[in-house]
Scaffold this motif. Structure first.
Motif, mmCIF file in Angstrom:
data_model
loop_
_atom_site.group_PDB
_atom_site.id
_atom_site.type_symbol
_atom_site.label_atom_id
_atom_site.label_comp_id
_atom_site.label_asym_id
_atom_site.label_seq_id
_atom_site.Cartn_x
_atom_site.Cartn_y
_atom_site.Cartn_z
ATOM 1 N N GLN A 55 -11.459 74.337 -13.048
ATOM 2 C CA GLN A 55 -12.385 74.904 -12.313
ATOM 3 C C GLN A 55 -12.408 74.398 -10.814
ATOM 4 O O GLN A 55 -13.148 74.523 -10.003
ATOM 5 C CB GLN A 55 -13.736 74.893 -13.092
ATOM 6 C CG GLN A 55 -13.938 75.810 -13.974
ATOM 7 C CD GLN A 55 -15.211 75.538 -14.990
ATOM 8 O OE1 GLN A 55 -15.259 74.314 -15.413
ATOM 9 N NE2 GLN A 55 -15.898 76.776 -15.339
ATOM 10 N N ARG A 97 -19.576 72.134 -19.913
ATOM 11 C CA ARG A 97 -18.634 73.179 -19.523
ATOM 12 C C ARG A 97 -19.308 74.496 -19.312
ATOM 13 O O ARG A 97 -18.890 75.043 -18.603
ATOM 14 C CB ARG A 97 -17.703 72.983 -20.836
ATOM 15 C CG ARG A 97 -16.410 72.523 -20.477
ATOM 16 C CD ARG A 97 -15.493 72.710 -21.503
ATOM 17 N NE ARG A 97 -14.433 71.769 -21.298
ATOM 18 C CZ ARG A 97 -13.356 71.701 -21.729
ATOM 19 N NH1 ARG A 97 -12.908 72.711 -22.584
ATOM 20 N NH2 ARG A 97 -12.242 70.717 -21.762
ATOM 21 N N HIS A 98 -20.361 74.621 -20.204
ATOM 22 C CA HIS A 98 -21.073 75.814 -20.347
ATOM 23 C C HIS A 98 -21.801 76.029 -19.073
ATOM 24 O O HIS A 98 -21.811 77.108 -18.401
ATOM 25 C CB HIS A 98 -21.743 76.209 -21.599
ATOM 26 C CG HIS A 98 -22.764 77.216 -21.461
ATOM 27 N ND1 HIS A 98 -22.459 78.571 -21.545
ATOM 28 C CD2 HIS A 98 -24.293 77.261 -21.327
ATOM 29 C CE1 HIS A 98 -23.134 79.523 -21.396
ATOM 30 N NE2 HIS A 98 -24.394 78.522 -21.424
ATOM 31 N N HIS A 99 -22.502 74.962 -18.635
ATOM 32 C CA HIS A 99 -23.466 75.091 -17.692
ATOM 33 C C HIS A 99 -22.733 75.005 -16.328
ATOM 34 O O HIS A 99 -23.022 75.351 -15.278
ATOM 35 C CB HIS A 99 -24.219 73.698 -17.527
ATOM 36 C CG HIS A 99 -25.563 74.004 -18.548
ATOM 37 N ND1 HIS A 99 -26.795 74.376 -18.266
ATOM 38 C CD2 HIS A 99 -25.511 74.073 -20.021
ATOM 39 C CE1 HIS A 99 -27.557 74.725 -19.443
ATOM 40 N NE2 HIS A 99 -26.682 74.219 -20.350
ATOM 41 N N LEU A 100 -21.363 74.181 -16.448
ATOM 42 C CA LEU A 100 -20.691 74.235 -14.991
ATOM 43 C C LEU A 100 -20.120 75.518 -14.658
ATOM 44 O O LEU A 100 -20.327 75.933 -13.743
ATOM 45 C CB LEU A 100 -19.453 73.253 -15.434
ATOM 46 C CG LEU A 100 -18.529 72.723 -14.175
ATOM 47 C CD1 LEU A 100 -19.539 72.047 -13.260
ATOM 48 C CD2 LEU A 100 -17.354 71.987 -14.971
ATOM 49 N N THR A 101 -19.726 76.483 -15.702
ATOM 50 C CA THR A 101 -19.397 77.690 -15.623
ATOM 51 C C THR A 101 -20.483 78.822 -14.897
ATOM 52 O O THR A 101 -20.077 79.348 -13.924
ATOM 53 C CB THR A 101 -18.866 78.414 -16.860
ATOM 54 O OG1 THR A 101 -17.792 77.654 -17.504
ATOM 55 C CG2 THR A 101 -18.201 79.696 -16.528
ATOM 56 N N LEU A 102 -21.640 78.747 -15.456
ATOM 57 C CA LEU A 102 -22.717 79.261 -14.936
ATOM 58 C C LEU A 102 -23.107 78.614 -13.351
ATOM 59 O O LEU A 102 -23.171 79.552 -12.290
ATOM 60 C CB LEU A 102 -23.939 79.049 -15.767
ATOM 61 C CG LEU A 102 -23.862 79.512 -17.140
ATOM 62 C CD1 LEU A 102 -25.211 79.340 -17.816
ATOM 63 C CD2 LEU A 102 -23.679 81.179 -17.007
ATOM 64 N N THR A 143 -10.373 72.053 -16.638
ATOM 65 C CA THR A 143 -10.221 73.320 -17.055
ATOM 66 C C THR A 143 -10.005 74.153 -15.817
ATOM 67 O O THR A 143 -9.904 75.264 -16.036
ATOM 68 C CB THR A 143 -12.030 73.923 -17.207
ATOM 69 O OG1 THR A 143 -12.573 73.474 -15.842
ATOM 70 C CG2 THR A 143 -12.960 73.252 -18.169
ATOM 71 N N ALA A 158 -14.349 69.535 -14.569
ATOM 72 C CA ALA A 158 -13.688 70.563 -13.541
ATOM 73 C C ALA A 158 -12.229 70.638 -13.465
ATOM 74 O O ALA A 158 -11.367 71.542 -13.383
ATOM 75 C CB ALA A 158 -14.451 70.877 -12.488
ATOM 76 N N LEU A 198 -21.117 77.450 -11.289
ATOM 77 C CA LEU A 198 -20.069 78.073 -10.358
ATOM 78 C C LEU A 198 -20.182 79.427 -10.102
ATOM 79 O O LEU A 198 -20.028 79.618 -8.897
ATOM 80 C CB LEU A 198 -18.628 77.729 -10.978
ATOM 81 C CG LEU A 198 -17.243 77.705 -10.223
ATOM 82 C CD1 LEU A 198 -17.358 76.263 -9.229
ATOM 83 C CD2 LEU A 198 -16.109 77.352 -11.141
ATOM 84 N N GLU A 199 -20.549 80.038 -10.872
ATOM 85 C CA GLU A 199 -20.678 81.713 -10.544
ATOM 86 C C GLU A 199 -22.001 81.494 -9.434
ATOM 87 O O GLU A 199 -21.954 82.333 -8.594
ATOM 88 C CB GLU A 199 -21.303 82.318 -11.601
ATOM 89 C CG GLU A 199 -20.025 82.808 -12.636
ATOM 90 C CD GLU A 199 -20.450 83.256 -13.868
ATOM 91 O OE1 GLU A 199 -21.661 83.374 -14.008
ATOM 92 O OE2 GLU A 199 -19.424 83.332 -14.767
#
Ligand code: C2E
Ligand code: MG
Ligand code: MG
Ligand code: MG
Length: 289
Positions: A86, A28-33, A84, A81, A35-36
């Protein structure tokens, strides 16, 4: 100790579950990064027209290589994703990137192939059709050259809302494919009720994983022909499978035997200029995914 274990057991929380939870939180954490940073790639896998022995199109498939985690399969991170939300911005990036690639290939090769993009349930919102329409305009793509793939389970929750969105997409002139057919929960009546033009028969049948796989392959082809739907057989890995599907009068095939998902540049000379017959597709170059 025994007491601890007992207590853990009563909460149904095992070390395996702790590992799974840890993996999920890390992803989750890495996915957020990611995505940015838009740190994803799209790969493209050919779909071959068995009757004209030519390229029908490409399916866009997302790839994520994380610096720390390595290659993460979409089968693992797409469901995350989706949980969340995302998937909505990610899905928009996927559609945009596929349209851009399609526009580039149209200019370079001028061929009439179709690009298909996978959609998740959460993307089926009233804003989707206008978003896609804007991309089509921006990249000067005729709607008939873009297709969207949905799985049967997509239609499980809130059928009417999902159907409205599909109707909007179809009225833009896009084609809709029903993905992984045969493994989900759809009723045959959905094939008639939804604006679907192509059914993609799940690879597990092609690979003979079920009792009666051949009967199901033949029956699917027969039903779709009667309903005026085309069929793609997914997961074709051997010459024997390809020959059998040809015998069964399948319209289209897709699978490692015909071509793996690969980055855009890997397809350029091979699929557009050299490839005119199914024979030319063989042997599929062994490029790792
Ligand atoms: P799918 O849409 O049914 O895609 C087909 C999957 O089968 C792909 O796995 C593809 O690499 C794999 N495949 C193709 N030919 C063969 C074959 O001959 N043998 C075998 N064993 N496998 C084959 P991939 O790329 O790992 O994707 C898995 C799933 O993740 C997709 O299933 C789709 O449901 C989802 N997915 C992938 N990309 C996207 C995306 O951009 N958006 C969304 N929403 N979902 C995606
Ligand atoms: Mg698909
Ligand atoms: Mg599929
Ligand atoms: Mg699938």
């Amino acid at each position: 100790r025994a007491k601890m274990r007992g207590r853990n057991r009563s909460h149904h929380f095992s070390p395996d579950m702790a590992d799974a939870l840890y993996r999920k939180m890390t992803l989750r954490h890495h996915l957020t990064l990611a995505l940015e940073a838009e740190a994803f790639d799209l790969y493209y896998q050919p779909i071959v027209d068995l009757k004209s022995k030519s390229l029908k199109g490409f399916e866009a498939l997302i790839r994520w290589h994380d610096e720390e985690l390595g290659q993460v399969s979409p089968a693992e991170f797409i469901p995350l994703a989706e949980e969340t939300g995302q998937i909505v911005p990610l899905g928009k990036w996927i559609i945009k990137t596929a349209c851009k690639q399609l526009a580039k290939w149209r200019k370079k090769y001028g061929k009439n192939f179709i690009m298909s993009v996978n959609l998740s349930r959460a993307q089926l919102q009233s804003s989707l059709a206008p978003t896609i329409e804007a991309f089509l305009q921006r990249y000067q793509i005729p709607p008939s050259q873009l297709a969207l793939e949905l799985t049967e389970s997509t239609m499980l929750q809130d059928y009417d809302e999902a159907k409205q969105c599909l109707d909007d997409l179809a009225s833009l002139g896009l084609e809709l494919y029903l993905d992984d057919f045969g493994t989900g929960y759809s009723s045959l009546s959905q094939l008639q009720d939804l604006p679907i033009s192509i059914v993609k028969l799940d690879q597990s049948f092609v690979q003979g994983e079920h009792k009666g796989s051949q009967a199901i392959i033949e029956a699917t082809q027969a039903i779709c022909e009667k309903l005026d739907l085309k069929v793609v057989a997914e997961g074709v890995e051997t010459e024997a499978q390809l020959n059998y599907l040809q015998q069964c009068s399948f319209d289209y095939c897709q699978g490692y035997y015909l071509g793996r998902p690969m980055p855009a540049f890997e397809h350029e000379d091979r699929n557009f200029t050299l490839l005119n017959t199914v024979q030319d597709l063989q042997p599929a170059t062994k490029v790792s995914e």
